[in-house]
Design a protein around this motif. Structure first.
Motif, PDB file in Angstrom:
ATOM      1  N   LEU A  79       4.733   3.890   5.435  1.00 45.99           N
ATOM      2  CA  LEU A  79       4.357   3.668   4.041  1.00 45.99           C
ATOM      3  C   LEU A  79       2.914   3.208   3.923  1.00 45.99           C
ATOM      4  N   GLU A  80       2.508   2.269   4.759  1.00 42.40           N
ATOM      5  CA  GLU A  80       1.141   1.737   4.691  1.00 42.40           C
ATOM      6  C   GLU A  80       0.109   2.837   4.894  1.00 42.40           C
ATOM      7  N   GLY A  81       0.310   3.684   5.890  1.00 42.79           N
ATOM      8  CA  GLY A  81      -0.615   4.780   6.154  1.00 42.79           C
ATOM      9  C   GLY A  81      -0.676   5.778   5.006  1.00 42.79           C
ATOM     10  N   LEU A  82       0.493   6.103   4.430  1.00 49.27           N
ATOM     11  CA  LEU A  82       0.521   7.027   3.305  1.00 49.27           C
ATOM     12  C   LEU A  82      -0.178   6.422   2.094  1.00 49.27           C
ATOM     13  N   LEU A  83       0.038   5.140   1.854  1.00 49.30           N
ATOM     14  CA  LEU A  83      -0.612   4.490   0.715  1.00 49.30           C
ATOM     15  C   LEU A  83      -2.126   4.486   0.869  1.00 49.30           C
ATOM     16  N   GLU A  84      -2.621   4.329   2.085  1.00 48.40           N
ATOM     17  CA  GLU A  84      -4.067   4.390   2.329  1.00 48.40           C
ATOM     18  C   GLU A  84      -4.611   5.773   1.974  1.00 48.40           C
ATOM     19  N   GLN A  85      -3.889   6.826   2.372  1.00 52.82           N
ATOM     20  CA  GLN A  85      -4.318   8.193   2.060  1.00 52.82           C
ATOM     21  C   GLN A  85      -4.298   8.444   0.555  1.00 52.82           C
ATOM     22  N   LEU A  86      -3.233   8.008  -0.106  1.00 51.69           N
ATOM     23  CA  LEU A  86      -3.115   8.210  -1.548  1.00 51.69           C
ATOM     24  C   LEU A  86      -4.206   7.450  -2.291  1.00 51.69           C
ATOM     25  N   ASN A  87      -4.456   6.224  -1.871  1.00 48.10           N
ATOM     26  CA  ASN A  87      -5.508   5.412  -2.487  1.00 48.10           C
ATOM     27  C   ASN A  87      -6.873   6.086  -2.318  1.00 48.10           C
ATOM     28  N   ALA A  88      -7.135   6.617  -1.131  1.00 47.44           N
ATOM     29  CA  ALA A  88      -8.408   7.296  -0.870  1.00 47.44           C
ATOM     30  C   ALA A  88      -8.561   8.545  -1.750  1.00 47.44           C
ATOM     31  N   SER A  89      -7.440   9.117  -2.178  1.00 46.57           N
ATOM     32  CA  SER A  89      -7.470  10.286  -3.063  1.00 46.57           C
ATOM     33  C   SER A  89      -7.508   9.897  -4.531  1.00 46.57           C
ATOM     34  N   ALA A  92      -3.100   6.329  -8.275  1.00 47.18           N
ATOM     35  CA  ALA A  92      -2.668   4.970  -8.617  1.00 47.18           C
ATOM     36  C   ALA A  92      -1.346   4.653  -7.922  1.00 47.18           C
ATOM     37  N   ILE A  93      -1.267   3.458  -7.355  1.00 49.31           N
ATOM     38  CA  ILE A  93      -0.095   3.018  -6.596  1.00 49.31           C
ATOM     39  C   ILE A  93       0.393   1.699  -7.177  1.00 49.31           C
ATOM     40  N   GLU A  94       1.707   1.574  -7.308  1.00 52.43           N
ATOM     41  CA  GLU A  94       2.301   0.306  -7.731  1.00 52.43           C
ATOM     42  C   GLU A  94       3.222  -0.194  -6.630  1.00 52.43           C
ATOM     43  N   THR A  95       3.057  -1.447  -6.264  1.00 53.96           N
ATOM     44  CA  THR A  95       3.966  -2.114  -5.329  1.00 53.96           C
ATOM     45  C   THR A  95       4.354  -3.453  -5.941  1.00 53.96           C
ATOM     46  N   ARG A  96       5.520  -3.934  -5.588  1.00 55.94           N
ATOM     47  CA  ARG A  96       5.980  -5.254  -6.021  1.00 55.94           C
ATOM     48  C   ARG A  96       6.749  -5.885  -4.879  1.00 55.94           C
ATOM     49  N   ASP A  97       6.447  -7.138  -4.598  1.00 56.46           N
ATOM     50  CA  ASP A  97       7.133  -7.832  -3.512  1.00 56.46           C
ATOM     51  C   ASP A  97       8.643  -7.832  -3.702  1.00 56.46           C
ATOM     52  N   GLU A  98       9.113  -7.948  -4.959  1.00 60.21           N
ATOM     53  CA  GLU A  98      10.556  -8.035  -5.200  1.00 60.21           C
ATOM     54  C   GLU A  98      11.287  -6.718  -4.915  1.00 60.21           C
ATOM     55  N   TRP A  99      10.569  -5.612  -4.780  1.00 61.12           N
ATOM     56  CA  TRP A  99      11.218  -4.348  -4.430  1.00 61.12           C
ATOM     57  C   TRP A  99      11.597  -4.295  -2.954  1.00 61.12           C
ATOM     58  N   ASP A 100      10.900  -5.045  -2.117  1.00 62.08           N
ATOM     59  CA  ASP A 100      11.069  -4.954  -0.667  1.00 62.08           C
ATOM     60  C   ASP A 100      12.063  -5.994  -0.158  1.00 62.08           C
ATOM     61  N   THR A 101      12.989  -5.534   0.691  1.00 62.66           N
ATOM     62  CA  THR A 101      13.925  -6.448   1.342  1.00 62.66           C
ATOM     63  C   THR A 101      14.169  -5.969   2.766  1.00 62.66           C
ATOM     64  N   PRO A 102      14.528  -6.877   3.666  1.00 64.90           N
ATOM     65  CA  PRO A 102      14.839  -6.455   5.034  1.00 64.90           C
ATOM     66  C   PRO A 102      16.033  -5.488   5.090  1.00 64.90           C
ATOM     67  N   THR A 104      16.970  -3.180   2.665  1.00 65.30           N
ATOM     68  CA  THR A 104      16.736  -1.853   2.093  1.00 65.30           C
ATOM     69  C   THR A 104      15.403  -1.241   2.488  1.00 65.30           C
ATOM     70  N   GLY A 105      14.432  -2.034   2.884  1.00 63.74           N
ATOM     71  CA  GLY A 105      13.142  -1.501   3.298  1.00 63.74           C
ATOM     72  C   GLY A 105      12.035  -1.817   2.316  1.00 63.74           C
ATOM     73  N   ARG A 106      10.998  -0.982   2.358  1.00 57.20           N
ATOM     74  CA  ARG A 106       9.812  -1.187   1.531  1.00 57.20           C
ATOM     75  C   ARG A 106       9.637  -0.012   0.567  1.00 57.20           C
ATOM     76  N   PHE A 107       9.043  -0.322  -0.605  1.00 54.91           N
ATOM     77  CA  PHE A 107       8.914   0.671  -1.662  1.00 54.91           C
ATOM     78  C   PHE A 107       7.516   0.641  -2.290  1.00 54.91           C
ATOM     79  N   ALA A 108       7.105   1.780  -2.804  1.00 58.99           N
ATOM     80  CA  ALA A 108       5.892   1.898  -3.622  1.00 58.99           C
ATOM     81  C   ALA A 108       6.161   3.004  -4.623  1.00 58.99           C
ATOM     82  N   ARG A 109       5.404   2.998  -5.711  1.00 60.44           N
ATOM     83  CA  ARG A 109       5.581   4.030  -6.731  1.00 60.44           C
ATOM     84  C   ARG A 109       4.244   4.656  -7.094  1.00 60.44           C
ATOM     85  N   ILE A 110       4.306   5.953  -7.339  1.00 60.58           N
ATOM     86  CA  ILE A 110       3.167   6.725  -7.811  1.00 60.58           C
ATOM     87  C   ILE A 110       3.683   7.688  -8.888  1.00 60.58           C
ATOM     88  N   HIS A 111       2.787   8.458  -9.476  1.00 57.63           N
ATOM     89  CA  HIS A 111       3.166   9.515 -10.413  1.00 57.63           C
ATOM     90  C   HIS A 111       2.412  10.778 -10.032  1.00 57.63           C
TER      91      HIS A 111
END
Length: 127
Positions: A79-89, A92-102, A104-111
């Motif tokens: 996820l971190e690597g993909l978010l870096e690529q998307l950001n470089a392009s 817009a990326i949205e992340t929230r700490d409350e979405w992530d749990t041990p 279920t995993g980690r989450f981010a949102r784009i459109h």
């Protein structure tokens, strides 16, 4: 006898060719793409097997925008690597700490360029 998995996801677009190219360029999704098995086909997106969530939401859910009938969720392995690529392009990326749990995993949102919501999901590492 029953369903074996998803066979495709079809949706309307104002500019299908442009949107198809955006998904291929930024997310490696679509015909001719591979999810890590190395095998390509001009007609199919060959994905890596793994968990899939199929879940209807209440019509008044606030999990994603009320005016949207669906939200795509793509499973990712870095996820971190993909978010870096998307950001470089400039995506817009949205992340929230409350979405992530041990659990279920980690989450981010784009459109995508037509405003369709996309959730990126990195499942937890298996023990």
């Amino acid at each position: 006898m029953g369903v074996l998995g998803f066979g495709g996801f079809f949706f309307r677009a104002k500019d299908p060719e442009s949107l198809r190219n955006w998904y291929r360029e930024h997310l490696n999704v679509g015909a001719g793409c591979t999810g890590g098995d190395g095998e390509t086909n001009e007609w199919f997106w060959n994905i890596q097997s793994g968990p899939v969530v199929f879940e209807p939401f209440r019509a008044d859910s606030d999990y994603f925008a009320a005016e949207k009938a669906f939200m795509l969720n793509f499973r990712v392995d870095d996820l971190e690597g993909l978010l870096e690529q998307l950001n470089a392009s400039g995506i817009a990326i949205e992340t929230r700490d409350e979405w992530d749990t041990p659990e279920t995993g980690r989450f981010a949102r784009i459109h995508d360029p037509e405003g369709n919501p996309i959730e990126l999901w990195e499942p937890p590492a298996e023990a």
